[in-house]
Design a protein around this motif. Sequence first.
Motif, PDB file in Angstrom:
ATOM      1  N   LYS A 236       0.947  -1.309  -0.043  1.00 40.40           N
ATOM      2  CA  LYS A 236      -0.021   0.012   0.198  1.00 40.40           C
ATOM      3  C   LYS A 236       0.963   1.344  -0.037  1.00 40.40           C
ATOM      4  O   LYS A 236       0.597   2.255   0.542  1.00 40.40           O
ATOM      5  CB  LYS A 236      -0.925   0.032   1.195  1.00 40.40           C
ATOM      6  CG  LYS A 236      -1.968  -1.087   1.037  1.00 40.40           C
ATOM      7  CD  LYS A 236      -3.055  -1.163   2.092  1.00 40.40           C
ATOM      8  CE  LYS A 236      -4.118  -2.158   1.920  1.00 40.40           C
ATOM      9  NZ  LYS A 236      -5.193  -1.928   3.110  1.00 40.40           N
ATOM     10  N   GLU A 240      -3.292   4.769  -5.095  1.00 38.35           N
ATOM     11  CA  GLU A 240      -4.534   4.045  -5.213  1.00 38.35           C
ATOM     12  C   GLU A 240      -4.520   2.909  -5.542  1.00 38.35           C
ATOM     13  O   GLU A 240      -5.541   2.110  -5.442  1.00 38.35           O
ATOM     14  CB  GLU A 240      -5.438   5.010  -6.223  1.00 38.35           C
ATOM     15  CG  GLU A 240      -5.797   6.435  -5.798  1.00 38.35           C
ATOM     16  CD  GLU A 240      -6.693   6.543  -4.533  1.00 38.35           C
ATOM     17  OE1 GLU A 240      -7.736   5.880  -4.371  1.00 38.35           O
ATOM     18  OE2 GLU A 240      -6.297   7.126  -3.556  1.00 38.35           O
ATOM     19  N   TRP A 242      -3.497  -0.566  -5.123  1.00 37.89           N
ATOM     20  CA  TRP A 242      -3.080  -1.785  -4.061  1.00 37.89           C
ATOM     21  C   TRP A 242      -3.891  -2.971  -4.160  1.00 37.89           C
ATOM     22  O   TRP A 242      -4.798  -2.870  -4.890  1.00 37.89           O
ATOM     23  CB  TRP A 242      -3.192  -1.070  -2.396  1.00 37.89           C
ATOM     24  CG  TRP A 242      -4.558  -0.699  -2.175  1.00 37.89           C
ATOM     25  CD1 TRP A 242      -5.131   0.666  -2.570  1.00 37.89           C
ATOM     26  CD2 TRP A 242      -5.581  -1.446  -1.697  1.00 37.89           C
ATOM     27  NE1 TRP A 242      -6.545   0.370  -2.108  1.00 37.89           N
ATOM     28  CE2 TRP A 242      -6.816  -0.820  -1.349  1.00 37.89           C
ATOM     29  CE3 TRP A 242      -5.565  -2.973  -1.032  1.00 37.89           C
ATOM     30  CZ2 TRP A 242      -8.126  -1.457  -1.163  1.00 37.89           C
ATOM     31  CZ3 TRP A 242      -6.763  -3.575  -0.427  1.00 37.89           C
ATOM     32  CH2 TRP A 242      -7.986  -2.722  -0.506  1.00 37.89           C
ATOM     33  N   ILE A 243      -3.280  -4.198  -3.631  1.00 43.16           N
ATOM     34  CA  ILE A 243      -3.681  -5.432  -3.841  1.00 43.16           C
ATOM     35  C   ILE A 243      -4.028  -6.284  -2.525  1.00 43.16           C
ATOM     36  O   ILE A 243      -3.089  -5.743  -1.594  1.00 43.16           O
ATOM     37  CB  ILE A 243      -3.016  -6.334  -4.661  1.00 43.16           C
ATOM     38  CG1 ILE A 243      -1.713  -6.418  -4.262  1.00 43.16           C
ATOM     39  CG2 ILE A 243      -2.951  -5.686  -6.237  1.00 43.16           C
ATOM     40  CD1 ILE A 243      -0.822  -7.239  -5.161  1.00 43.16           C
ATOM     41  N   TYR A 244      -4.517  -6.878  -2.207  1.00 41.79           N
ATOM     42  CA  TYR A 244      -4.843  -8.003  -1.101  1.00 41.79           C
ATOM     43  C   TYR A 244      -3.844  -8.926  -1.186  1.00 41.79           C
ATOM     44  O   TYR A 244      -3.053  -9.261  -1.981  1.00 41.79           O
ATOM     45  CB  TYR A 244      -6.185  -8.888  -1.412  1.00 41.79           C
ATOM     46  CG  TYR A 244      -7.439  -7.942  -0.803  1.00 41.79           C
ATOM     47  CD1 TYR A 244      -7.771  -7.439   0.155  1.00 41.79           C
ATOM     48  CD2 TYR A 244      -8.315  -7.721  -1.928  1.00 41.79           C
ATOM     49  CE1 TYR A 244      -8.859  -6.340   0.418  1.00 41.79           C
ATOM     50  CE2 TYR A 244      -9.521  -7.004  -1.693  1.00 41.79           C
ATOM     51  CZ  TYR A 244      -9.817  -6.484  -0.652  1.00 41.79           C
ATOM     52  OH  TYR A 244     -11.044  -5.757  -0.233  1.00 41.79           O
ATOM     53  N   THR A 247      -3.914 -11.883  -3.211  1.00 41.21           N
ATOM     54  CA  THR A 247      -3.611 -11.699  -4.714  1.00 41.21           C
ATOM     55  C   THR A 247      -2.136 -11.453  -4.726  1.00 41.21           C
ATOM     56  O   THR A 247      -1.714 -12.215  -5.922  1.00 41.21           O
ATOM     57  CB  THR A 247      -4.288 -10.162  -4.868  1.00 41.21           C
ATOM     58  OG1 THR A 247      -5.847 -10.292  -4.611  1.00 41.21           O
ATOM     59  CG2 THR A 247      -4.074  -9.758  -6.372  1.00 41.21           C
ATOM     60  N   TYR A 292      -5.150  -8.227 -11.439  1.00 39.39           N
ATOM     61  CA  TYR A 292      -5.173  -7.042 -10.548  1.00 39.39           C
ATOM     62  C   TYR A 292      -6.562  -6.355 -10.827  1.00 39.39           C
ATOM     63  O   TYR A 292      -7.256  -5.775 -10.042  1.00 39.39           O
ATOM     64  CB  TYR A 292      -4.275  -6.120 -11.469  1.00 39.39           C
ATOM     65  CG  TYR A 292      -2.677  -6.362 -11.134  1.00 39.39           C
ATOM     66  CD1 TYR A 292      -2.467  -6.580  -9.500  1.00 39.39           C
ATOM     67  CD2 TYR A 292      -1.695  -6.143 -12.254  1.00 39.39           C
ATOM     68  CE1 TYR A 292      -1.097  -6.896  -9.635  1.00 39.39           C
ATOM     69  CE2 TYR A 292      -0.579  -6.300 -11.656  1.00 39.39           C
ATOM     70  CZ  TYR A 292      -0.023  -6.462 -10.295  1.00 39.39           C
ATOM     71  OH  TYR A 292       1.181  -6.515 -10.139  1.00 39.39           O
ATOM     72  N   ASP A 295      -9.116  -8.007  -8.472  1.00 40.26           N
ATOM     73  CA  ASP A 295      -8.632  -7.605  -6.981  1.00 40.26           C
ATOM     74  C   ASP A 295      -9.528  -6.307  -6.731  1.00 40.26           C
ATOM     75  O   ASP A 295      -9.940  -5.777  -5.697  1.00 40.26           O
ATOM     76  CB  ASP A 295      -7.160  -7.485  -6.800  1.00 40.26           C
ATOM     77  CG  ASP A 295      -6.806  -7.070  -5.691  1.00 40.26           C
ATOM     78  OD1 ASP A 295      -6.542  -8.033  -4.513  1.00 40.26           O
ATOM     79  OD2 ASP A 295      -6.782  -5.805  -5.290  1.00 40.26           O
ATOM     80  N   LYS A 296      -9.221  -5.390  -7.799  1.00 38.46           N
ATOM     81  CA  LYS A 296      -9.545  -3.732  -7.633  1.00 38.46           C
ATOM     82  C   LYS A 296     -11.067  -3.903  -7.508  1.00 38.46           C
ATOM     83  O   LYS A 296     -11.737  -3.158  -6.521  1.00 38.46           O
ATOM     84  CB  LYS A 296      -9.349  -2.909  -9.066  1.00 38.46           C
ATOM     85  CG  LYS A 296      -9.744  -1.746  -9.008  1.00 38.46           C
ATOM     86  CD  LYS A 296     -10.857  -1.430  -9.842  1.00 38.46           C
ATOM     87  CE  LYS A 296     -11.252   0.024  -9.567  1.00 38.46           C
ATOM     88  NZ  LYS A 296     -10.928   0.875 -10.558  1.00 38.46           N
ATOM     89  N   HIS A 299     -12.375  -4.625  -3.948  1.00 37.50           N
ATOM     90  CA  HIS A 299     -12.070  -3.606  -2.806  1.00 37.50           C
ATOM     91  C   HIS A 299     -13.370  -2.926  -2.200  1.00 37.50           C
ATOM     92  O   HIS A 299     -14.392  -2.677  -3.148  1.00 37.50           O
ATOM     93  CB  HIS A 299     -11.229  -2.234  -3.378  1.00 37.50           C
ATOM     94  CG  HIS A 299      -9.863  -2.911  -3.587  1.00 37.50           C
ATOM     95  ND1 HIS A 299      -8.986  -1.825  -4.156  1.00 37.50           N
ATOM     96  CD2 HIS A 299      -9.167  -4.067  -3.583  1.00 37.50           C
ATOM     97  CE1 HIS A 299      -7.511  -2.551  -4.292  1.00 37.50           C
ATOM     98  NE2 HIS A 299      -8.181  -3.833  -3.974  1.00 37.50           N
TER      99      HIS A 299
END
Length: 299
Positions: A236, A240, A242-244, A247, A292, A295-296, A299
Amino acid sequence: MESESISNQPIASSFISDFKQLTKVGLSISVVFSSVAGYLLATESINYTILVLLTIGGYFMVGASNAFNQIIEKDTDALMKRTMNRPIPTGRMSVNFALTIATVFTILGIGILYYINPKCALFGAVSIFLYTCAYTPLKSVTPLTVFVGAIPGAIPFMLGWVAATNDFSIEPGTLFLIQFFWQFPHFWAIGWLQHDEYKKAGFNMLPMGKKDRGAVKQIILYTIVMILVSILPVFKQTGEFWIYPITAVIIALLGGLMLYYGVKLYKEQSDKVARQLMLSSVLYITLIQIIYVIDKFLH
């Protein structure tokens, strides 16, 4: 009349085939895919007009670069099995006609990207210029040409973000780095496979200029850097974007597959393993862009 229309069909079919070869439609689609992924990563609500313009502008941008490349390399293309059947070296298409296509594609591509926003047009113009005026002529001079070629090659992913936000900052910068470092193992695997063919044309695409373990060490090193950059957003620190953690683990495992083939190539030094590495690299860049985006939207 009927026989005339039948005889015209092969001509039209041949022209379409040559046109696709000149602009490398397959490669263009993969580039457009990257741009769309970058756009989806950045946008809060999809503007379909921008998305369509980005797709068309991106295709023109890559098509122009490839057409200019084939004009410049028409003589060396004639020497290699992989490229000798391209439309210019075979004489099916004249240099002037190809130049017209390349010029029109450049104007249309940059114009469409400018309509999205001026930053997109700037990056599009830089991409065409570097690919045509730096990467292509340097191929016969130094293996460092891969570094130069990796710059225009890394622009599409970040171009989508810039199209969505009209801003260049840490997020598109990160997308650029991911695709930048990915290209080294990918192109060096191709360089390994095509080494003898490239030598005929006076090109040397491998990092140390030789098809040996020294080249594979570089492949392994850049694969590791690529994996680290790809999971960077999990910390992070990339704005803006960022990934889990899960992921990041999935992406690291996908990168691990490339690393596995890199190590295997170091041990075996065979074309079969180099091909597996190249195919795994295509799988990697395709899947991580999809991952990606998924994942986005979680959020």
